[in-house]
Scaffold this active site. Structure first.
Site, PDB file in Angstrom:
ATOM      1  CB  ALA A  32      -0.919  -0.003   1.221  1.00  0.00           C
ATOM      2  CB  ILE A  36      -1.953  -0.947  -8.124  1.00  0.00           C
ATOM      3  CG1 ILE A  36      -1.513  -0.727  -9.582  1.00  0.00           C
ATOM      4  CG2 ILE A  36      -3.367  -1.510  -8.084  1.00  0.00           C
ATOM      5  CD1 ILE A  36      -1.153  -1.999 -10.335  1.00  0.00           C
ATOM      6  CE1 TYR A 175       4.948  -9.418 -11.788  1.00  0.00           C
ATOM      7  CE2 TYR A 175       4.209  -9.574 -14.070  1.00  0.00           C
ATOM      8  CZ  TYR A 175       4.029  -9.102 -12.777  1.00  0.00           C
ATOM      9  OH  TYR A 175       2.934  -8.330 -12.473  1.00  0.00           O
TER      10      TYR A 175
HETATM   11  N1  LIG Z   1       2.186  -2.014 -13.026  1.00  0.00           N
HETATM   12  C1  LIG Z   1       1.686  -2.915 -13.853  1.00  0.00           C
HETATM   13  O1  LIG Z   1       1.743  -2.757 -15.101  1.00  0.00           O
HETATM   14  C2  LIG Z   1       0.991  -4.138 -13.325  1.00  0.00           C
HETATM   15  C3  LIG Z   1       0.231  -4.887 -14.226  1.00  0.00           C
HETATM   16  C4  LIG Z   1      -0.421  -6.034 -13.756  1.00  0.00           C
HETATM   17  C5  LIG Z   1      -0.324  -6.406 -12.414  1.00  0.00           C
HETATM   18  N2  LIG Z   1       0.437  -5.650 -11.566  1.00  0.00           N
HETATM   19  C6  LIG Z   1       0.525  -6.089 -10.175  1.00  0.00           C
HETATM   20  O2  LIG Z   1       0.097  -5.050  -9.337  1.00  0.00           O
HETATM   21  C7  LIG Z   1       0.708  -5.165  -8.044  1.00  0.00           C
HETATM   22  C8  LIG Z   1       1.221  -3.803  -7.609  1.00  0.00           C
HETATM   23  O3  LIG Z   1       2.202  -3.365  -8.529  1.00  0.00           O
HETATM   24  P1  LIG Z   1       2.501  -1.823  -8.826  1.00  0.00           P
HETATM   25  O4  LIG Z   1       2.534  -1.670 -10.295  1.00  0.00           O
HETATM   26  O5  LIG Z   1       1.627  -0.953  -8.004  1.00  0.00           O
HETATM   27  O6  LIG Z   1       4.025  -1.752  -8.324  1.00  0.00           O
HETATM   28  P2  LIG Z   1       4.756  -0.744  -7.310  1.00  0.00           P
HETATM   29  O7  LIG Z   1       4.326   0.636  -7.536  1.00  0.00           O
HETATM   30  O8  LIG Z   1       6.191  -1.092  -7.429  1.00  0.00           O
HETATM   31  O9  LIG Z   1       4.218  -1.219  -5.894  1.00  0.00           O
HETATM   32  C9  LIG Z   1       4.547  -2.478  -5.383  1.00  0.00           C
HETATM   33  C10 LIG Z   1       4.126  -2.524  -3.924  1.00  0.00           C
HETATM   34  O10 LIG Z   1       4.529  -3.792  -3.383  1.00  0.00           O
HETATM   35  C11 LIG Z   1       5.293  -3.559  -2.194  1.00  0.00           C
HETATM   36  N3  LIG Z   1       6.312  -4.592  -2.036  1.00  0.00           N
HETATM   37  C12 LIG Z   1       7.289  -4.932  -2.919  1.00  0.00           C
HETATM   38  N4  LIG Z   1       8.076  -5.875  -2.392  1.00  0.00           N
HETATM   39  C13 LIG Z   1       7.595  -6.134  -1.137  1.00  0.00           C
HETATM   40  C14 LIG Z   1       7.988  -6.998  -0.093  1.00  0.00           C
HETATM   41  N5  LIG Z   1       9.077  -7.796  -0.191  1.00  0.00           N
HETATM   42  N6  LIG Z   1       7.266  -7.001   1.057  1.00  0.00           N
HETATM   43  C15 LIG Z   1       6.191  -6.192   1.184  1.00  0.00           C
HETATM   44  N7  LIG Z   1       5.764  -5.360   0.237  1.00  0.00           N
HETATM   45  C16 LIG Z   1       6.467  -5.321  -0.911  1.00  0.00           C
HETATM   46  C17 LIG Z   1       5.932  -2.186  -2.433  1.00  0.00           C
HETATM   47  O11 LIG Z   1       6.216  -1.528  -1.206  1.00  0.00           O
HETATM   48  P3  LIG Z   1       7.665  -1.424  -0.521  1.00  0.00           P
HETATM   49  O12 LIG Z   1       8.666  -1.215  -1.614  1.00  0.00           O
HETATM   50  O13 LIG Z   1       7.498  -0.277   0.402  1.00  0.00           O
HETATM   51  O14 LIG Z   1       7.806  -2.724   0.179  1.00  0.00           O
HETATM   52  C18 LIG Z   1       4.802  -1.436  -3.114  1.00  0.00           C
HETATM   53  O15 LIG Z   1       3.922  -0.902  -2.180  1.00  0.00           O
HETATM   54  C19 LIG Z   1       1.807  -6.228  -8.204  1.00  0.00           C
HETATM   55  O16 LIG Z   1       1.367  -7.439  -7.635  1.00  0.00           O
HETATM   56  C20 LIG Z   1       1.948  -6.388  -9.717  1.00  0.00           C
HETATM   57  O17 LIG Z   1       2.348  -7.700 -10.082  1.00  0.00           O
HETATM   58  C21 LIG Z   1       1.091  -4.523 -11.987  1.00  0.00           C
END
Ligand SMILES: NC(=O)c1ccc[n+]([C@@H]2O[C@H](COP(=O)([O-])OP(=O)(O)OC[C@H]3O[C@@H](n4cnc5c(N)ncnc54)[C@H](OP(=O)(O)O)[C@@H]3O)[C@@H](O)[C@H]2O)c1
Length: 283
Positions: A32, A36, A175
């Site tokens: 969070a 997203i 991934y």
């Molecule tokens: N962006 C896209 O195009 C896309 C498309 C399809 C699906 N998704 C999915 O959407 C979800 C969110 O992605 P996003 O695009 O919002 O990426 P993001 O902006 O990089 O956010 C990822 C979130 O996950 C947390 N996180 C990462 N590693 C972690 C860990 N080891 N422990 C706890 N928290 C962790 C991060 O927080 P911290 O770094 O503070 O831990 C951050 O809040 C993911 O599951 C991704 O696979 C994304």
């Protein structure tokens, strides 16, 4: 508008049904602190849910929480690295002690790596992504599920990806494998808990403009949803309980994968070969 119609899974653009569904409910959101997950937390809090925020960056979570509280929302923060399984169990116990019930869990935290498979073994890409996209989120759910069953049920939303479906996409093996694995694991859990009040939904998002895709040059000008647009799809199953929330074109892709599996694989392989040749020529 056209971009949304072409890209987006079903979404809650009208917030009234969302307010009716989540006001006064406790919703836990992993990841969070950014992207997203952050947009989903802000959206749910603005609709009257109590949001429980998890991620590694505690300071960043406190900033998000302060803004949510400033806007009249209710929230709490639990810094957690999902790859530390002992910490996952400890934080789950803390959450269980502090919150009388959790109505929904949005399993959103995740990480992606795009790298040629032959370059990825030394860096243990697969191990690292399985830890953050599969084992960690699964451990958190396993720790919280007994309580959810005991309280009479709840909702689990898996923030998955359109790429968690065949065909295999070159350079995304770690991934794709970790996202598919977690999704299928959760599907098995969903069917086992059928009839015990726990509902599960997977939301298959297309490209979303967050820091996750920033390092991928190929995506710089590709059409993508905003984090808020994606969040509106993530919360959709809280209003319309559906096992799978996916963009319309993903269903067509699945049918094509079944009807013409070899053709799609050849297309993927051919595209990768072309990219390899072009990049080699540039050097
Ligand atoms: N962006 C896209 O195009 C896309 C498309 C399809 C699906 N998704 C999915 O959407 C979800 C969110 O992605 P996003 O695009 O919002 O990426 P993001 O902006 O990089 O956010 C990822 C979130 O996950 C947390 N996180 C990462 N590693 C972690 C860990 N080891 N422990 C706890 N928290 C962790 C991060 O927080 P911290 O770094 O503070 O831990 C951050 O809040 C993911 O599951 C991704 O696979 C994304």
């Amino acid at each position: 508008m056209l971009r949304r119609v072409l890209l987006s899974p079903p979404a809650c653009r009208d917030l009234r049904p969302l307010v009716a569904a989540v006001r006064g409910k406790a919703v836990l959101i992993t990841g969070a602190s950014y992207g997203i997950g952050e947009a989903t937390a802000r959206l749910l809090a603005s609709c009257g849910a109590e949001v429980i925020l998890l991620a590694r960056s505690g300071e960043r979570l406190e900033v998000v929480a302060a803004e949510i509280r400033g806007a009249g929302g209710q929230t709490s923060v639990y810094p957690l690295n999902l790859t530390d399984l002992e910490a996952v169990r400890a934080v789950a116990s803390q959450i269980a002690a502090n919150h009388p019930r959790i109505d929904a869990i949005i399993s959103n935290a995740g990480h992606s790596i795009r790298r040629p498979v032959l370059d990825s073994t030394e860096r243990d890409d697969l191990g690292r992504l399985l830890a953050v996209n599969f084992s960690g989120p699964a451990a958190l759910l396993l720790a919280l599920l007994p309580r959810m069953v005991a309280q009479g049920g709840g909702m689990i939303v898996n923030v998955s990806s359109a790429s968690a479906m065949p065909p295999g996409i070159p350079r995304w093996a770690a991934y794709q494998g970790s996202k598919v694995g977690f999704d299928l694991w959760l599907g098995s859990v969903a069917n086992e808990l059928h009839g015990r009040g726990v509902r599960v939904s997977s939301v298959y998002l297309p490209l979303v403009r967050t820091r996750m895709i920033a390092p991928t040059r190929a995506y710089r000008f590709a059409p993508a949803l905003t984090p808020l647009e994606a969040a509106q799809s993530v919360v959709y199953p809280l209003v319309q309980p559906m096992r799978r929330v996916a963009p319309w074109w993903l269903k067509g892709q699945q049918v094509a994968t079944l009807l013409f599996p070899d053709a799609l694989d050849r297309l993927m392989g051919g595209a990768e070969e072309l990219v390899r040749r072009l990049t080699r020529r540039k050097r």
